[in-house]
Design an enzyme around this catalytic site. Sequence first.
Site, PDB file in Angstrom:
ATOM      1  N   LYS B  83       1.101  -1.297  -0.046  1.00 36.59           N
ATOM      2  CA  LYS B  83       0.235  -0.300  -0.290  1.00 36.59           C
ATOM      3  C   LYS B  83       0.929   1.189  -0.016  1.00 36.59           C
ATOM      4  O   LYS B  83       1.887   1.886   0.252  1.00 36.59           O
ATOM      5  CB  LYS B  83      -0.609  -0.208   1.164  1.00 36.59           C
ATOM      6  CG  LYS B  83      -1.741   0.563   1.359  1.00 36.59           C
ATOM      7  CD  LYS B  83      -2.621   0.728   2.787  1.00 36.59           C
ATOM      8  CE  LYS B  83      -3.888   1.582   2.666  1.00 36.59           C
ATOM      9  NZ  LYS B  83      -4.657   1.232   4.123  1.00 36.59           N
ATOM     10  N   SER B 158      -9.669   0.792   3.094  1.00 31.34           N
ATOM     11  CA  SER B 158      -8.733   1.697   2.795  1.00 31.34           C
ATOM     12  C   SER B 158      -8.054   0.881   1.698  1.00 31.34           C
ATOM     13  O   SER B 158      -7.697   1.459   0.660  1.00 31.34           O
ATOM     14  CB  SER B 158      -8.014   2.917   3.562  1.00 31.34           C
ATOM     15  OG  SER B 158      -7.523   2.701   4.000  1.00 31.34           O
ATOM     16  N   SER B 182     -10.153  -1.179   7.142  1.00 34.33           N
ATOM     17  CA  SER B 182      -9.193  -1.575   6.216  1.00 34.33           C
ATOM     18  C   SER B 182      -7.936  -2.371   5.351  1.00 34.33           C
ATOM     19  O   SER B 182      -8.374  -2.336   3.898  1.00 34.33           O
ATOM     20  CB  SER B 182      -8.155  -0.155   5.863  1.00 34.33           C
ATOM     21  OG  SER B 182      -9.336   0.605   5.747  1.00 34.33           O
TER      22      SER B 182
END
Lengths: 484, 493
Positions: B83, B158, B182
């Site tokens: 990420k 997310s 997330s």
Amino acid sequence: MPVADFEVVMGLEVHAQLLTRTKIFCGCSTAFGGEPNAHTCPVCLGLPGVLPALNQRVVEFAVRAGLALGCEVKRKSVWARKNYFYPDLPKGYQISQYELPICEGGGVPITVDGKERVVQLVRIHMEEDAGKNVHGVAADGSSGVDLNRAGVPLCEIVSAPDLFSIDEATEYLKSLRAILMYLGVNDGNLEEGSFRCDANVSVRRRGAAALGQRCEIKNLNSFRFLRQAVEYEVRRQVEVLEGGGRVVQETRLFDPARGETRAMRSKEDAHDYRYFPEPDLPPLVLDDAFVEEVRRTLPELPRARAARYQRDLGLSAYDAQLLTAERAVAEFFDAALAAYGAGAEGAKKLANWVNGDVARLANESGLAPAAWKLTPEKLAALVKLVDAGTVGGPGAKQALEAVFREGGDPAEVVKARGLAQVSDEGAVEAAADAVLARSAAEVERYRGGNTKLMGFFVGQVMKEMKGKGNPAVVNAVLKRKLGP
Amino acid sequence: MSGAGELLDLSLTGLSAALAAGRVSAREATEAALARIEATDGRVGAFLAVTAERARERAAAADARAARGARLGPLDGVPLAVKDLFLTRGVATTAASRILAGFVPPYDAAVVERLEAAGAVLLGKLNLDEFAMGSSNENSAVKPCHNPWDLARTPGGSSGGSAAALAARQAFGTLGTDTGGSIREPAAFCGVVGLKPTYGRVSRYGVVAFASSLDQPGPLGRTVGDAAALLQVIAGRDARDLTSSTRPVDDYGAALEEGARGLTVGVPRAWLAEGVEAGVARRVKEALALYERLGAKLVDVELPHTKYGIAAYYLIAPAEASSNLARYDGVRFGLREGGAGGLKGMYGATRAAGFGAEPKRRIMLGTYALSAGYYDAYYLRAQKVRTLLRRDFERAFERCDVIAGPVTPAVAFRLGEKVADPLAMYLEDVFTVTCNLAALPGLSVPCGLHPEQQLPVGLQLIGRPFDEATLLRAARALEREQGPLPRPAGLEA
Ligand SMILES: [Zn+2]
């Protein structure tokens, strides 16, 4: 002046840098100065993703200060974030302690007008320092930020509103500074900002019980500024009250150039620091063994040492207090006394030298004891030369100054500079003969009964001998020659 | 290895075995992944940066080690991606925000260091909601990410890019972060496995902070074993993160195949009642029934304070975020606007232009919650809810080994569907935030496709603190019984 009808009440907040080699949450150096941002890393620059790693020495030093000041050292304390925006605060918050500080209570002993008392403390907490904004260096007029100081460890020592005169406030700061320096946790350097003070000042009519509204005064980086600022502020507050007004609680900045305080932030701009517990650091938990170990290694503090000097060495309170105000000076004195050979007589002589000429030279040069070329052993040796009559008082002063500035062995300095006292009767007689020969009138009056003139003759002979004559020999020779 | 497609279908552990046996090289695996990204990411949008050169160099180094018989371990030569919230030295890190424009970190996140020390090949940085704030990846300031099962739908957020890249066969494993769900929500939406470890199990050093007391990095994999292999490498104490635990790391592979027999699975019945879409509830109930058939015992548990979780979460997380995001001020790095407008002008212009709507909303919420006069009513109260939730779970874990329920109330929703309704978006997290608030490990494992919509449904397993091993074992039992999901349809059409 109506000021006399009022009483000042002060509380001081001292920010003292804790003398660790590295910063509180990273491994960067805490050295003063350096190229801007030379002592920085991602952590103290507040880059994304960084986390604080606590320097255990900071905790040890804060505990040391707390124990020496008689505080309660909390077994659990909590880090907090103090949030505000300023370019010298890289993360946008300062890691500090808020609701649960590491130390509570305690006090600082002061002596004013011969009276001793203990000024109450509220708390001691640890926090990180900010950096500084640098203006006027860039060609385009923009400002810079130097983060070398960001993350330097501080402890904030907060007194109760327990100081009732400027003298008390000054004594409080001196006593606190001496204690912290004794503990080796702070270097007491006001100019470099490693010992800083903010003052909460209020006034009230004499006899009133309630405290007046206070103002916080910042930027007091010398004892003189503290005095000027508080004097100004008391006058200002009294004028406001006498004029029927009310003192507004605010932060004021001392302007040394004008000797005034002025409001720093308006009320609309008042900060809400939005404190909350720092989630990146677990609560700080201390075990008893750690606290006891710190307690065991506490050094003797200034007041205890001064009392010991009076009791064991027979020194006056005045001498003892001067000698112990700085740990390094007291240690210098102890070492000189050990080299000289302990005893009350030696102690008095050495105290006179250390508090007199040595202190003067130290002040003039601005050098700390560690940087003196004069060692305790050399001072002891010089005093022994005086004892032995090898060098007289004026010569010894000159020798001390030479050794202090340039170093060298006192005996050799005395010799090389021709400072040795002349005790040789032949030499003294020659000088005396020359003086008497040219002072026929004075000799006449002396022999006529004006014996006070002996001082004149001694002075003349000493002058003739460039100050090196042994006073005892000079006196004896003159008495013999002038005869009854 | 016969073809790139077959190679890319391998799990991480499958690829690792092939690398160990010399059936495939790190170079081949890396080239296949890079080609797949090239071919598909225009439609998926999982990657914010592809670090092809760095990946090729590291793959070559891995092959050299393999040739010497000196492989570093299961991750050596395996192409992974992280990420874009993890800092990578020399590679721009954006947190999907404009405010970090131009920021190239001088250091690597602790987990990136650990992955590379284990020989992993980093393919690039994955898409996310800006500063990890969101549940759909639509808050990315760069571009939205699409769900490979249906490109019109969200991959979740997310860590949307982290889940989508796996489902799209672009990488063999990924890392995400989980502050309120997330990792688990996108894993559920994309039909992969996602694990949020116990708070403190994995170092947060070098992870752009969102809410410091809740954030936790974790692995996503196409199989449970893949997630276990990644966790094995990233877990453990890091002296730079004082909230990381000194507790020894378990051997996550050891108990993986022990099955469900003997486990007690706690079921919070209220989680399956109102508010959960029928198809999702059906798949979750089937998974529970499967556990029973596999020899696990089901017990009902009560988590009465779950209903306060969202409220507490949306006070604590924004409060911490408002402080964590203060450093983006235009002074030292990233975007700077309005430099001529004086200090306040610069602050205002930089933050106005740099932050998207969601970070702004949360900064305002958090600043308010921490303000003088409101702190006790909001922040402090929310902290009390955390304590109550923790006690709920402690009581529940007296009676069971894992707690099972849905990850989300429904399957992946359509892009744009909830953008205008932040509260509806926040309610996506209703089943996941409790784990973060109580600092517990939580895992999302696929439990089949939605009966009508043919989109993945995730089963959430929650464990005792630091008992990731049991979560992985329970998830593996389900996975082994159910077999793999079919390939996502969205990209093949
Ligand atoms: Zn540093």
